[in-house]
Design a protein around this motif. Structure first.
Motif, short mmCIF file in Angstrom:
data_model
loop_
_atom_site.label_atom_id
_atom_site.label_comp_id
_atom_site.label_asym_id
_atom_site.label_seq_id
_atom_site.Cartn_x
_atom_site.Cartn_y
_atom_site.Cartn_z
N THR A 1 -1.86 -0.18 -4.97
CA THR A 1 -1.13 -0.94 -6.17
C THR A 1 -0.21 -2.19 -6.13
O THR A 1 -0.56 -2.82 -6.92
CB THR A 1 -0.16 0.36 -6.80
OG1 THR A 1 -0.38 1.84 -7.40
CG2 THR A 1 0.38 0.14 -8.10
N PHE B 1 -1.38 -5.37 -7.72
CA PHE B 1 -0.85 -6.37 -8.13
C PHE B 1 -0.80 -8.22 -7.93
O PHE B 1 -1.07 -8.53 -9.45
CB PHE B 1 0.33 -5.86 -8.89
CG PHE B 1 1.53 -7.28 -9.74
CD1 PHE B 1 1.75 -6.67 -10.67
CD2 PHE B 1 1.82 -8.38 -8.83
CE1 PHE B 1 3.05 -6.97 -11.54
CE2 PHE B 1 3.16 -8.57 -9.56
CZ PHE B 1 3.22 -8.41 -11.51
N LEU C 1 0.07 -0.09 -14.16
CA LEU C 1 -0.37 0.06 -12.10
C LEU C 1 0.62 1.10 -11.50
O LEU C 1 0.02 2.09 -11.30
CB LEU C 1 -0.32 -0.65 -11.62
CG LEU C 1 -1.30 -2.17 -12.06
CD1 LEU C 1 -1.20 -3.46 -11.16
CD2 LEU C 1 -2.61 -1.75 -11.92
N ILE C 2 1.64 1.21 -11.63
CA ILE C 2 2.64 2.17 -10.74
C ILE C 2 1.76 3.21 -11.77
O ILE C 2 2.25 4.90 -11.64
CB ILE C 2 3.64 1.98 -10.78
CG1 ILE C 2 3.79 0.82 -9.87
CG2 ILE C 2 4.22 3.30 -10.60
CD1 ILE C 2 5.00 0.08 -10.69
N GLU D 1 -1.28 5.61 -10.82
CA GLU D 1 -0.86 5.36 -9.57
C GLU D 1 0.05 7.26 -10.11
O GLU D 1 -0.47 7.95 -9.25
CB GLU D 1 -0.27 4.52 -8.75
CG GLU D 1 0.20 5.66 -7.87
CD GLU D 1 1.18 4.52 -6.73
OE1 GLU D 1 2.11 4.87 -5.26
OE2 GLU D 1 1.41 3.68 -6.94
N VAL E 1 -2.58 3.89 -2.26
CA VAL E 1 -2.54 3.60 -3.04
C VAL E 1 -2.60 2.56 -2.83
O VAL E 1 -1.12 1.58 -2.61
CB VAL E 1 -1.49 4.27 -4.61
CG1 VAL E 1 -2.04 3.42 -6.20
CG2 VAL E 1 -1.87 6.09 -4.23
N TYR F 1 9.84 3.03 -9.48
CA TYR F 1 9.32 3.93 -9.11
C TYR F 1 10.20 4.86 -9.43
O TYR F 1 9.92 5.85 -9.98
CB TYR F 1 9.05 3.57 -7.57
CG TYR F 1 7.06 3.34 -6.52
CD1 TYR F 1 5.60 4.20 -7.07
CD2 TYR F 1 6.96 1.93 -7.27
CE1 TYR F 1 4.80 3.79 -6.94
CE2 TYR F 1 5.84 1.44 -6.27
CZ TYR F 1 4.62 2.59 -6.59
OH TYR F 1 3.01 2.08 -5.89
N HIS G 1 1.40 -0.88 0.49
CA HIS G 1 -0.02 0.04 -0.24
C HIS G 1 1.23 1.16 0.20
O HIS G 1 1.11 1.66 0.81
CB HIS G 1 -0.97 0.12 1.34
CG HIS G 1 -1.97 -1.17 1.43
ND1 HIS G 1 -2.28 -1.47 2.36
CD2 HIS G 1 -1.87 -1.90 0.34
CE1 HIS G 1 -2.74 -2.75 2.16
NE2 HIS G 1 -3.29 -2.77 0.79
N SER G 2 1.17 1.65 -0.88
CA SER G 2 1.90 2.73 -1.04
C SER G 2 1.61 4.13 -0.78
O SER G 2 0.24 4.57 -0.40
CB SER G 2 2.38 3.15 -1.98
OG SER G 2 3.42 2.52 -3.76
N SER H 1 2.68 -4.33 -14.69
CA SER H 1 3.83 -3.41 -12.85
C SER H 1 4.22 -2.09 -13.78
O SER H 1 3.02 -1.10 -12.94
CB SER H 1 5.14 -3.35 -13.31
OG SER H 1 5.16 -5.34 -12.68
#
Length: 309
Positions: free
Chosen positions: A168, A172, A241-242, A245, A166, A271, A149-150, A238
Motif C-alpha cells: 500500500t 501510494f 488504498l488503506i 487493504e 501489502v 490505519y 510494505h505493510s 490514502s
C-alpha cells in the motif's frame, strides 16, 4: 553499582541500525542508532560497524550480540534461512546463525516465510516484534505493521500461522508521484488534515462491489470538476488504498474483533482510524519495545541452550 550489560540487541534493517545494551531484565543501559542499514553495506563491513558501535558504548569484549532483521538476508552479513509457517515464535532462537568475522559471540535470527501457492511471502524483523508481543501474552491475535510494505500477521497458539505483505505505501508513492494523479496529489499533502474525506474513502473501499482501479481516476476528475467544493486528494487516495487493504482482511478482523498495530506516527493513526471504520478495535503497540523484548527472549533462550550443551 551500575547494572552489568547482559547482551547487545540489534535491529539491523535495510536503511537503519538500532543497537541497545540491556541488562538481564531488558532495561536499556545504553543505545546507538545510525543510517548504516543493509542496503548500503558490503558483507565485509558488518564486523567493523558492529564493533565500532559497541566500542563507543564501552561494551565488554566478550559481550554477546543477538541481531534481527536484514543482516540475515541473502545479501546481508550471513543468510539466516527462513522458518516456514506455521512458525513458532518461541523457537526462533533455534534457527539462529553465527556470521563470519565476528570477534565476539554473535547470533543472527531467521526470518519467516510462507510457501502456500498463490500466497508466497517473507518477512525479516517483524517476526521478532511478534515474538516480543508473545512475551506480553499475545499468543492468539491479529497484528498489523503499517509501513511502505505493510504486514498483516495472524498468531495462533504462539505460532505465526499465516501472514501477508501489502504494498500500500509503495503504491501510494507510485500513484501519487508517477501516474496521472501526480497532478492532483500534492507532495506535501496531509491525509490527516481532512478526516471526513479519509473516512468516506475508507467506507467506499469497504463497500460491496468496490473496484480500486476503476475508482482511482475519479480523484483526478473530482479535482477538475469540483468547482470550489472542498477536496483533499491525499486523504482520498490514502483512504481508498488503506480501505482496500483492510477490506481484504475483514474476515479475520471480524473473527478477532481487534487488531494490534505495531508502529507510530501518522500512518499508524490512519490505519487505526480505518480499522475502526471497519468495525474493529485498533490497539497500539510500541514497535521498539517489542523488538527488544523479542530479541531479549531469544538471547536468554540462546545462552541457556548453549550452557546446557
Amino acid at each position: 553499582m551500575p547494572a552489568k550489560p547482559f547482551a547487545a540487541l540489534v535491529d539491523w534493517g535495510t536503511s537503519n541500525l538500532r543497537l541497545w545494551l540491556v541488562d538481564s531484565q531488558g532495561a536499556v543501559l545504553a543505545e546507538r542508532q545510525s543510517a548504516e542499514g543493509m542496503g548500503g553495506l558490503d558483507r565485509t563491513a558488518y564486523p567493523a560497524i558492529l564493533e565500532g558501535h559497541l566500542s563507543a558504548l564501552e561494551a565488554a569484549q566478550d559481550l554477546p550480540v543477538v541481531i534481527a532483521g536484514m543482516a540475515g538476508a541473502r545479501t546481508g552479513w550471513r543468510e539466516a534461512p527462513y522458518v516456514a509457517t506455521p512458525a513458532p515464535l518461541i523457537g526462533l532462537f533455534q534457527h539462529a546463525v553465527v556470521p563470519e568475522g565476528a570477534s565476539r559471540p554473535v547470533y543472527i535470527l531467521p526470518g519467516v516465510c510462507q510457501r502456500e501457492d498463490g500466497h508466497y511471502d517473507v518477512m525479516r524483523g517483524e517476526e521478532t516484534q511478534l515474538a516480543g508481543a508473545l512475551e506480553q501474552g499475545l499468543d492468539n491475535a491479529l497484528f498489523c505493521l503499517p509501513g511502505t510494505h505493510s504486514k498483516w500477521a495472524l498468531v495462533e497458539n504462539g505460532h505465526i500461522s499465516r501472514f501477508s505483505t501489502v504494498m500500500t505505501g509503495e503504491l501510494f508513492h507510485l500513484i501519487s508521484r508517477q501516474s496521472i494523479l501526480r497532478m492532483s496529489v500534492p507532495e506535501d499533502g496531509d491525509a490527516e488534515a481532512d478526516p471526513d474525506i479519509f473516512d468516506a474513502a475508507v467506507d467506499a473501499a469497504l463497500a460491496s462491489g468496490f473496484a480500486l482501479t476503476s475508482t482511482l481516476f475519479s480523484i483526478r476528475a473530482e479535482g477538475l470538476l469540483s468547482q470550489g467544493t472542498k477536496t483533499n486528494a491525499t486523504a482520498r487516495l490514502s483512504g481508498l488504498l488503506i480501505g482496500a487493504e483492510i477490506a481484504a482482511i475483514q474476515s479475520d478482523l471480524k473473527r478477532y474483533g481487534k487488531a494490534y498495530l505495531i508502529g507510530t506516527g501518522k500512518l499508524t493513526r490512519l490505519y487505526a482510524r480505518a480499522i475502526a471504520r471497519a468495525g474493529g478495535e485498533a490497539i497500539m503497540l510500541d514497535g521498539g519495545l517489542l523488538v527488544r523484548r523479542g530479541l531479549l527472549a531469544c538471547a536468554i533462550s540462546l545462552f541457556d541452550h548453549e550452557f546446557k550443551e
